[in-house]
Structure formats: structure tokens, C-alpha cells
Design an enzyme around this catalytic site. Sequence first.
Site, mmCIF file in Angstrom:
data_model
loop_
_atom_site.group_PDB
_atom_site.id
_atom_site.type_symbol
_atom_site.label_atom_id
_atom_site.label_comp_id
_atom_site.label_asym_id
_atom_site.label_seq_id
_atom_site.Cartn_x
_atom_site.Cartn_y
_atom_site.Cartn_z
ATOM 1 N N ARG A 238 39.022 36.094 43.883
ATOM 2 C CA ARG A 238 39.955 37.030 43.240
ATOM 3 C C ARG A 238 40.935 37.639 44.229
ATOM 4 N NH1 ARG A 238 38.125 39.584 38.441
ATOM 5 N NH2 ARG A 238 37.233 37.818 37.366
ATOM 6 N N ARG B 112 45.069 42.456 40.470
ATOM 7 C CA ARG B 112 45.674 43.773 40.242
ATOM 8 C C ARG B 112 45.663 44.717 41.428
ATOM 9 N NH1 ARG B 112 42.454 45.021 34.953
ATOM 10 N NH2 ARG B 112 41.069 43.661 36.125
ATOM 11 N N ARG C 58 53.348 40.263 36.993
ATOM 12 C CA ARG C 58 52.671 40.186 35.703
ATOM 13 C C ARG C 58 53.411 41.000 34.636
ATOM 14 N NH1 ARG C 58 47.269 41.504 33.078
ATOM 15 N NH2 ARG C 58 48.297 41.686 31.093
ATOM 16 N N ASP D 116 42.174 31.262 35.047
ATOM 17 C CA ASP D 116 40.911 31.907 34.706
ATOM 18 C C ASP D 116 39.949 30.852 34.185
ATOM 19 O OD1 ASP D 116 39.645 34.739 34.331
ATOM 20 O OD2 ASP D 116 39.043 33.575 32.586
ATOM 21 N N TYR E 14 29.520 33.890 27.452
ATOM 22 C CA TYR E 14 30.607 34.630 26.793
ATOM 23 C C TYR E 14 30.863 34.101 25.385
ATOM 24 C CZ TYR E 14 32.225 37.020 31.079
ATOM 25 O OH TYR E 14 32.338 37.811 32.185
HETATM 26 O O1 CP3 Z 1 39.933 33.985 42.718
HETATM 27 C C1 CP3 Z 1 41.106 33.983 42.320
HETATM 28 O O2 CP3 Z 1 41.995 34.718 42.836
HETATM 29 C C2 CP3 Z 1 41.515 33.016 41.230
HETATM 30 C C3 CP3 Z 1 41.669 33.547 39.923
HETATM 31 C C4 CP3 Z 1 40.462 33.898 39.066
HETATM 32 C C5 CP3 Z 1 40.557 34.836 37.999
HETATM 33 N N1 CP3 Z 1 39.362 34.833 37.323
HETATM 34 C C6 CP3 Z 1 41.760 35.648 37.702
HETATM 35 C C7 CP3 Z 1 41.658 36.777 36.773
HETATM 36 C C8 CP3 Z 1 39.169 33.380 39.035
HETATM 37 C C9 CP3 Z 1 38.513 32.374 39.979
HETATM 38 C C10 CP3 Z 1 38.489 33.970 37.938
HETATM 39 C C11 CP3 Z 1 37.111 33.625 37.578
HETATM 40 C C12 CP3 Z 1 36.432 34.338 36.484
HETATM 41 N N2 CP3 Z 1 36.973 34.875 35.351
HETATM 42 C C13 CP3 Z 1 35.023 34.490 36.409
HETATM 43 C C14 CP3 Z 1 34.024 33.972 37.407
HETATM 44 C C15 CP3 Z 1 33.972 34.755 38.650
HETATM 45 C C16 CP3 Z 1 33.705 36.225 38.503
HETATM 46 O O3 CP3 Z 1 34.583 37.000 38.857
HETATM 47 O O4 CP3 Z 1 32.625 36.592 38.051
HETATM 48 C C17 CP3 Z 1 34.738 35.192 35.225
HETATM 49 C C18 CP3 Z 1 33.367 35.606 34.737
HETATM 50 C C19 CP3 Z 1 35.974 35.419 34.569
HETATM 51 C C20 CP3 Z 1 36.199 36.082 33.254
HETATM 52 C C21 CP3 Z 1 37.161 37.193 33.381
HETATM 53 N N3 CP3 Z 1 38.535 37.044 33.418
HETATM 54 C C22 CP3 Z 1 36.888 38.581 33.490
HETATM 55 C C23 CP3 Z 1 35.504 39.181 33.491
HETATM 56 C C24 CP3 Z 1 38.126 39.241 33.592
HETATM 57 C C25 CP3 Z 1 38.375 40.720 33.690
HETATM 58 C C26 CP3 Z 1 38.258 41.078 35.122
HETATM 59 C C27 CP3 Z 1 38.802 42.434 35.458
HETATM 60 O O5 CP3 Z 1 39.407 42.477 36.544
HETATM 61 O O6 CP3 Z 1 38.616 43.396 34.730
HETATM 62 C C28 CP3 Z 1 39.145 38.269 33.569
HETATM 63 C C29 CP3 Z 1 40.598 38.478 33.695
HETATM 64 C C30 CP3 Z 1 41.170 38.068 34.999
HETATM 65 N N4 CP3 Z 1 40.932 36.870 35.607
HETATM 66 C C31 CP3 Z 1 42.091 38.824 35.798
HETATM 67 C C32 CP3 Z 1 42.409 38.007 36.909
HETATM 68 C C33 CP3 Z 1 43.377 38.303 38.023
HETATM 69 C C34 CP3 Z 1 42.651 40.198 35.490
HETATM 70 C C35 CP3 Z 1 43.807 39.922 34.572
HETATM 71 C C36 CP3 Z 1 44.867 40.996 34.519
HETATM 72 O O7 CP3 Z 1 44.692 41.930 33.697
HETATM 73 O O8 CP3 Z 1 45.873 40.871 35.210
#
Ligand code: CP3
Length: 348
Positions: free
Chosen positions: A29, A33, A42, A78, A154
Site C-alpha cells: 500500500r 491516501r 484521485r 485492488d 468478502y
Molecule cells: O500496495 C499497493 O500500493 C497496491 C495497491 C493495493 C490496494 N489494495 C489499493 C487500495 C493493494 C495491493 C490492495 C490489496 C487489498 N485490497 C487487500 C489485500 C491486502 C490488505 O491490505 O489486506 C485487501 C483485503 C483489499 C480490499 C480493500 N480495498 C480494502 C479493505 C480497502 C479499504 C482500505 C482502506 O484504506 O480503508 C480497499 C480500498 C483501497 N485499495 C484503497 C487503496 C489505495 C483506498 C481507496 C481510496 O479510498 O482511495
Amino acid sequence: MPGELSPCERLLRACRGEPVDRPPVWLMRQAGRYLPEYRRAREGLSFLELCRDVERAVEVSLQPLRLVGTEAVILFSDIFVPVVGMGVELDFRPGPVVAEPIRRREQVEALRVPDPRDSVPFVLEILRRLRRELAADEVPLLGFAGAPFTLAAYLVEGRRAKDFEAVRRLVQRDAELLRELMERLAELVTGYLRAQVEAGAQVVQLFDTWAGLLDREAYREWVLPVHQRIAKGLDRDRAPLILYVKDGAHLVDLMAESGADVVSLDWRADLGAAARAVGRRVSLQGNLDPCALAAEPARIAAAVRGLAQAGRAARGHVLNLGHGCLPDTPVEGVRAFTAAARALGPAR
Ligand code: CP3
């Protein structure tokens, strides 16, 4: 010991357990944000729109290189992006929310396994462009996918739930339904990762974030065979595979049997103990607590040196966090983390 390695060689060698000058560093990640530049890119777009906007997704993927000094780039997307192409209606608020949680056989049978070139051409285009951008500096490009158990957790629950009890009950009550769902997802994930490697990903990471909820027996029965099947379906000589499980310290020796090249540890696992448990079978990645990035730079540097020292017991070590950067992670803390990694002397 090799002399100065390119970032790409350093990461690939560490993944394969070959000698390196020092451990490579990147962060899960690392785009997101916590970066004001991400929030600006974004603006006016939903998260899914950003994932589909090739120009902006490339920009956002590259931001951490310049802004925080990471040594690898991960595709911005994602784990749920390819799932939309199966015919699942979902939204991000900010985590994934599924319109109709999957609980019945007809719903599983209705899931398509599309060709990624048709369903997510934008992901492959983002990777192709990133690979071109990164070639001159020999910076490695990572692709990724969610693993079937975490995706299923999920899909069955509908949204993030504490301890994902619906999917754990399904293991007990309608194992056949879960098995079919996981099979379809495994097919999706294997084709998706293969297409990513074809498009330029040099390393791929499989995120099975929630598999750590399972005990050893359930992991061995439900999840390990799926990891093995995915690993077998990939050309790992071309692109090594990293496997991440959150809260998976109790599973590390089993994860070493998955066929992955690298096991990625969360912050609760002891790196040295994990190295002893897996021996020479896999390299390790991790595993600073993301919240430790709130510390003073000197404290972060000391933690990095401690991890690098513990990592010497492993076949190979990739410095990373134990989970992703959080929205309130201080940018300064991330910079201190990568700077301390770059300052490390020869690792072995
Ligand atoms: O690592 C990276 O920078 C690559 C991008 C990436 C994202 N999600 C971007 C994202 C990766 C590898 C993921 C993986 C992901 N997504 C997982 C597995 C790894 C982990 O973190 O547990 C899971 C379970 C998800 C599902 C998911 N997507 C969640 C739980 C969320 C909310 C997270 C939060 O920050 O509250 C997302 C959205 C998400 N995925 C965001 C980003 C940058 C936030 C989106 C935004 O509002 O801009």
C-alpha cells in the site's frame, strides 16, 4: 558477494535466495491516501474509476518512487478489480462492499471466469506502461492478486466483518459450495497473474490477508492446496511469487509448502523464528508494524537494522511492512524507513 546491484536484480535475487549486497525495500500500500499527491490525483474520481484510468493509475503507481524512495513499484489497483468481471456488483466504501453476498449455489454457478484481456485490459495496459517507464532505472515492477480464500471471505460476508464468521461457518456447513467458489476464484487468479506477467510484472504477490483466521488444520485442508494450484499455474522462473497472510505466524511452515518463493510476514511474526521454521525453502518479506512509521526517524532506522539482522537467518529477505501503509501513516516515517534500508551495509 556481488557488487552494486540494480534494484531489479536485488529484488529478484532476494526472492530466489541468491546473494545480495543488502535487502531490497518496498512497502505494501505504498500508493494511497497518506500521500497528498495521491489524494489530488484521485480528486473527482471514485476508487474504481481511478483503477480504470490508465493515465492516472500509472501516475499514482509511480508516486512512491519519487516521493518516498521505495525501490520497487506495485501496480495500482485492488484485489477486487478482476472480481467485477465475474459479474459481481461491488462498490468501495472505502473497503469492498458486495451488493448481493454469495450464499447460494446458483450465485456461484453464475460467476464467469473471463479472459483478463477482455475484462481488465486497463490493468494490463497500466503494467505495460509502467514497465516501459521503469526500464531505464531498472526498477522492478510487481503485480498482485487477492487469493481465493480472502476474496471468498468478502464475497460470502458482503463486506469486511470481524473475524469473517460467515465464511468460517460455511467451511463447517456447506463445504462443497465454498469449494466450488474457491475453485472458480483460483482459476480467475491464475489467469489474471499469468496475464500480468505477460504484460510486464517481474514479481507477483498473492494477498491472502484473511487466511490467518484459520487454524492449521483448516489452512492445510482449505487454503494450502489452492495456493499450490496457483503457484503451479505460474512460471516462477520468469516472475517469483510472494505469498502474504496477515496474522499467519502459526502457518509459516505450511506456507513454505505452497510453492511460493517468498513468504510475507505480518508484524506479529518473529522474523528470526520464521526463518528457522522455513529453512532454505523460501525467502521472507517483512515485517515492520505499519504503526511504527509514526516513530522518530532514529527509532525507525534502528528497527530496520534489527529486521535486517534477523533477516540474515533467512535464505533471502525483502524489507517491507507487516501490512499496508495506513491513511494516517506519516510520509516522513515512510521516507525514514526506505532511507534506513538504503543505508544498510552488505547483508551477507
Ligand atoms: O500496495 C499497493 O500500493 C497496491 C495497491 C493495493 C490496494 N489494495 C489499493 C487500495 C493493494 C495491493 C490492495 C490489496 C487489498 N485490497 C487487500 C489485500 C491486502 C490488505 O491490505 O489486506 C485487501 C483485503 C483489499 C480490499 C480493500 N480495498 C480494502 C479493505 C480497502 C479499504 C482500505 C482502506 O484504506 O480503508 C480497499 C480500498 C483501497 N485499495 C484503497 C487503496 C489505495 C483506498 C481507496 C481510496 O479510498 O482511495
